[in-house]
Scaffold this motif. Structure first.
Motif, PDB file in Angstrom:
ATOM      1  N   ARG A   1     -15.228   1.221   3.183  1.00  0.00           N
ATOM      2  CA  ARG A   1     -14.858  -0.163   3.491  1.00  0.00           C
ATOM      3  C   ARG A   1     -13.366  -0.279   3.689  1.00  0.00           C
ATOM      4  O   ARG A   1     -12.601   0.556   3.216  1.00  0.00           O
ATOM      5  CB  ARG A   1     -15.341  -1.100   2.400  1.00  0.00           C
ATOM      6  CG  ARG A   1     -14.967  -0.697   1.007  1.00  0.00           C
ATOM      7  CD  ARG A   1     -15.860  -1.413  -0.026  1.00  0.00           C
ATOM      8  NE  ARG A   1     -15.894  -0.714  -1.278  1.00  0.00           N
ATOM      9  CZ  ARG A   1     -15.103  -0.979  -2.320  1.00  0.00           C
ATOM     10  NH1 ARG A   1     -14.222  -1.950  -2.238  1.00  0.00           N
ATOM     11  NH2 ARG A   1     -15.206  -0.298  -3.435  1.00  0.00           N
ATOM     12  N   ALA A   2     -12.972  -1.323   4.388  1.00  0.00           N
ATOM     13  CA  ALA A   2     -11.556  -1.576   4.660  1.00  0.00           C
ATOM     14  C   ALA A   2     -10.916  -2.437   3.578  1.00  0.00           C
ATOM     15  O   ALA A   2      -9.707  -2.374   3.370  1.00  0.00           O
ATOM     16  CB  ALA A   2     -11.382  -2.246   6.017  1.00  0.00           C
ATOM     17  N   VAL A   3     -11.701  -3.261   2.889  1.00  0.00           N
ATOM     18  CA  VAL A   3     -11.193  -4.128   1.826  1.00  0.00           C
ATOM     19  C   VAL A   3     -11.546  -3.507   0.480  1.00  0.00           C
ATOM     20  O   VAL A   3     -12.710  -3.184   0.221  1.00  0.00           O
ATOM     21  CB  VAL A   3     -11.769  -5.558   1.936  1.00  0.00           C
ATOM     22  CG1 VAL A   3     -11.298  -6.421   0.775  1.00  0.00           C
ATOM     23  CG2 VAL A   3     -11.363  -6.189   3.269  1.00  0.00           C
TER      24      VAL A   3
ATOM     25  N   THR B   1      -6.123  -0.452   7.260  1.00  0.00           N
ATOM     26  CA  THR B   1      -6.247  -0.542   8.717  1.00  0.00           C
ATOM     27  C   THR B   1      -7.643  -0.212   9.210  1.00  0.00           C
ATOM     28  O   THR B   1      -8.052  -0.676  10.269  1.00  0.00           O
ATOM     29  CB  THR B   1      -5.267   0.414   9.427  1.00  0.00           C
ATOM     30  OG1 THR B   1      -5.521   1.741   8.986  1.00  0.00           O
ATOM     31  CG2 THR B   1      -3.838   0.034   9.151  1.00  0.00           C
ATOM     32  N   SER B   2      -8.369   0.588   8.467  1.00  0.00           N
ATOM     33  CA  SER B   2      -9.750   0.940   8.824  1.00  0.00           C
ATOM     34  C   SER B   2     -10.490   1.324   7.555  1.00  0.00           C
ATOM     35  O   SER B   2      -9.909   1.388   6.465  1.00  0.00           O
ATOM     36  CB  SER B   2      -9.770   2.077   9.851  1.00  0.00           C
ATOM     37  OG  SER B   2      -9.097   3.217   9.358  1.00  0.00           O
ATOM     38  N   LYS B   3     -11.765   1.594   7.690  1.00  0.00           N
ATOM     39  CA  LYS B   3     -12.591   1.912   6.526  1.00  0.00           C
ATOM     40  C   LYS B   3     -12.100   3.163   5.809  1.00  0.00           C
ATOM     41  O   LYS B   3     -11.640   4.117   6.441  1.00  0.00           O
ATOM     42  CB  LYS B   3     -14.049   2.095   6.936  1.00  0.00           C
ATOM     43  CG  LYS B   3     -14.720   0.803   7.316  1.00  0.00           C
ATOM     44  CD  LYS B   3     -16.187   1.034   7.606  1.00  0.00           C
ATOM     45  CE  LYS B   3     -16.890  -0.278   7.899  1.00  0.00           C
ATOM     46  NZ  LYS B   3     -18.323  -0.073   8.107  1.00  0.00           N
TER      47      LYS B   3
ATOM     48  N   GLU C   1      -6.647 -10.596  -0.498  1.00  0.00           N
ATOM     49  CA  GLU C   1      -7.357  -9.317  -0.386  1.00  0.00           C
ATOM     50  C   GLU C   1      -6.394  -8.164  -0.133  1.00  0.00           C
ATOM     51  O   GLU C   1      -5.257  -8.366   0.292  1.00  0.00           O
ATOM     52  CB  GLU C   1      -8.420  -9.359   0.718  1.00  0.00           C
ATOM     53  CG  GLU C   1      -7.861  -9.415   2.113  1.00  0.00           C
ATOM     54  CD  GLU C   1      -8.921  -9.445   3.205  1.00  0.00           C
ATOM     55  OE1 GLU C   1     -10.116  -9.640   2.919  1.00  0.00           O
ATOM     56  OE2 GLU C   1      -8.530  -9.287   4.371  1.00  0.00           O
TER      57      GLU C   1
ATOM     58  N   GLU D   1       0.858  -1.182   0.000  1.00  0.00           N
ATOM     59  CA  GLU D   1       0.000   0.000   0.000  1.00  0.00           C
ATOM     60  C   GLU D   1       0.893   1.229   0.000  1.00  0.00           C
ATOM     61  O   GLU D   1       1.871   1.296   0.733  1.00  0.00           O
ATOM     62  CB  GLU D   1      -0.886   0.033   1.245  1.00  0.00           C
ATOM     63  CG  GLU D   1      -1.691   1.306   1.380  1.00  0.00           C
ATOM     64  CD  GLU D   1      -2.379   1.446   2.731  1.00  0.00           C
ATOM     65  OE1 GLU D   1      -2.886   2.538   3.002  1.00  0.00           O
ATOM     66  OE2 GLU D   1      -2.390   0.481   3.532  1.00  0.00           O
TER      67      GLU D   1
ATOM     68  N   ARG E   1      -6.408  -5.096   2.269  1.00  0.00           N
ATOM     69  CA  ARG E   1      -7.122  -4.612   3.451  1.00  0.00           C
ATOM     70  C   ARG E   1      -6.354  -3.448   4.083  1.00  0.00           C
ATOM     71  O   ARG E   1      -5.189  -3.563   4.419  1.00  0.00           O
ATOM     72  CB  ARG E   1      -7.290  -5.731   4.487  1.00  0.00           C
ATOM     73  CG  ARG E   1      -8.066  -5.289   5.741  1.00  0.00           C
ATOM     74  CD  ARG E   1      -8.247  -6.427   6.729  1.00  0.00           C
ATOM     75  NE  ARG E   1      -9.100  -7.475   6.200  1.00  0.00           N
ATOM     76  CZ  ARG E   1     -10.427  -7.511   6.370  1.00  0.00           C
ATOM     77  NH1 ARG E   1     -11.034  -6.565   7.053  1.00  0.00           N
ATOM     78  NH2 ARG E   1     -11.131  -8.504   5.869  1.00  0.00           N
TER      79      ARG E   1
ATOM     80  N   THR F   1      -1.489  -6.264   2.680  1.00  0.00           N
ATOM     81  CA  THR F   1      -0.904  -5.488   3.774  1.00  0.00           C
ATOM     82  C   THR F   1      -0.695  -6.460   4.942  1.00  0.00           C
ATOM     83  O   THR F   1      -1.044  -7.643   4.845  1.00  0.00           O
ATOM     84  CB  THR F   1      -1.837  -4.334   4.206  1.00  0.00           C
ATOM     85  OG1 THR F   1      -3.042  -4.895   4.730  1.00  0.00           O
ATOM     86  CG2 THR F   1      -2.139  -3.402   3.041  1.00  0.00           C
TER      87      THR F   1
ATOM     88  N   SER G   1      -4.002  -8.212   5.797  1.00  0.00           N
ATOM     89  CA  SER G   1      -4.816  -8.806   4.733  1.00  0.00           C
ATOM     90  C   SER G   1      -4.999 -10.303   4.951  1.00  0.00           C
ATOM     91  O   SER G   1      -4.095 -10.990   5.430  1.00  0.00           O
ATOM     92  CB  SER G   1      -4.146  -8.603   3.369  1.00  0.00           C
ATOM     93  OG  SER G   1      -4.137  -7.256   3.008  1.00  0.00           O
ATOM     94  N   LYS G   2      -6.182 -10.767   4.607  1.00  0.00           N
ATOM     95  CA  LYS G   2      -6.417 -12.205   4.534  1.00  0.00           C
ATOM     96  C   LYS G   2      -6.076 -12.615   3.113  1.00  0.00           C
ATOM     97  O   LYS G   2      -5.951 -11.783   2.222  1.00  0.00           O
ATOM     98  CB  LYS G   2      -7.870 -12.514   4.891  1.00  0.00           C
ATOM     99  CG  LYS G   2      -8.181 -12.148   6.338  1.00  0.00           C
ATOM    100  CD  LYS G   2      -9.616 -12.395   6.675  1.00  0.00           C
ATOM    101  CE  LYS G   2      -9.885 -11.947   8.116  1.00  0.00           C
ATOM    102  NZ  LYS G   2     -11.297 -11.853   8.405  1.00  0.00           N
TER     103      LYS G   2
END
Length: 157
Positions: A59-61, A94-96, A90, A43, A92, A83, A86-87
């Motif tokens: 959204r975060a993702v 840190t927050s939305k 994805e 990122e 992802r 990141t 991330s799962k």
């Protein structure tokens, strides 16, 4: 009207198309924006001079190529891979975040951008060229904030 920007970070240039969102409007009105690159996994993000609240669809993702605004850090964020949180498969944050633009060019180019490098976001024309760089012999384009509309009594638009 399709609004386009250029994001320059280090030696990378990415064209993007703005979406019809309040965050996109706020960023568009603040152009040009300049900052210093920070990274977190795959990122790239950088602080901006603006603030904006979360939008209802924040959204975060995100998907690769989506450009977001991170209200918690007043920063523009561009994810191009995993990141630290991330799962599998994805991107992802840190927050939305508010997604406000979509990259036209491949964001994987950002792999070559390093913390501390200068980054800028500027308005681009329909061909993806920087409007701040006028061609020789051409008059510079009027700022969108200075355009007069004769059909509405000449108010500034």
């Amino acid at each position: 009207m399709v609004r386009r920007i250029l994001i320059r970070a280090g030696n990378v240039v990415i064209r993007a198309r703005l979406l019809a969102t309040p965050t996109a409007d706020r960023i568009w009105d603040a152009l040009p924006i300049r900052g210093s690159v920070q990274t977190w996994g795959k990122e790239v993000y950088f602080r901006t001079p603006i603030s904006h609240d979360l939008e209802p669809d924040a959204r975060a993702v995100v998907s690769k190529g989506e450009i977001a605004f991170w209200p918690d850090g007043d920063a523009i964020s561009i994810g191009f891979g995993a990141t630290a949180i991330s799962k599998r498969g994805e991107i992802r944050f840190t927050s939305k975040c508010n997604v406000w633009a979509v990259a036209i060019d491949d964001v994987d180019q950002l792999k070559g951008v390093y913390p501390g490098e200068e980054v800028s976001v500027v308005e681009a024309d329909d061909n993806g060229q920087d409007l701040a760089v006028a061609a020789p012999g051409c008059r510079p384009r009027r700022s969108r904030r200075q355009t007069l509309h004769a059909d509405d009594g000449g108010t500034v638009g």
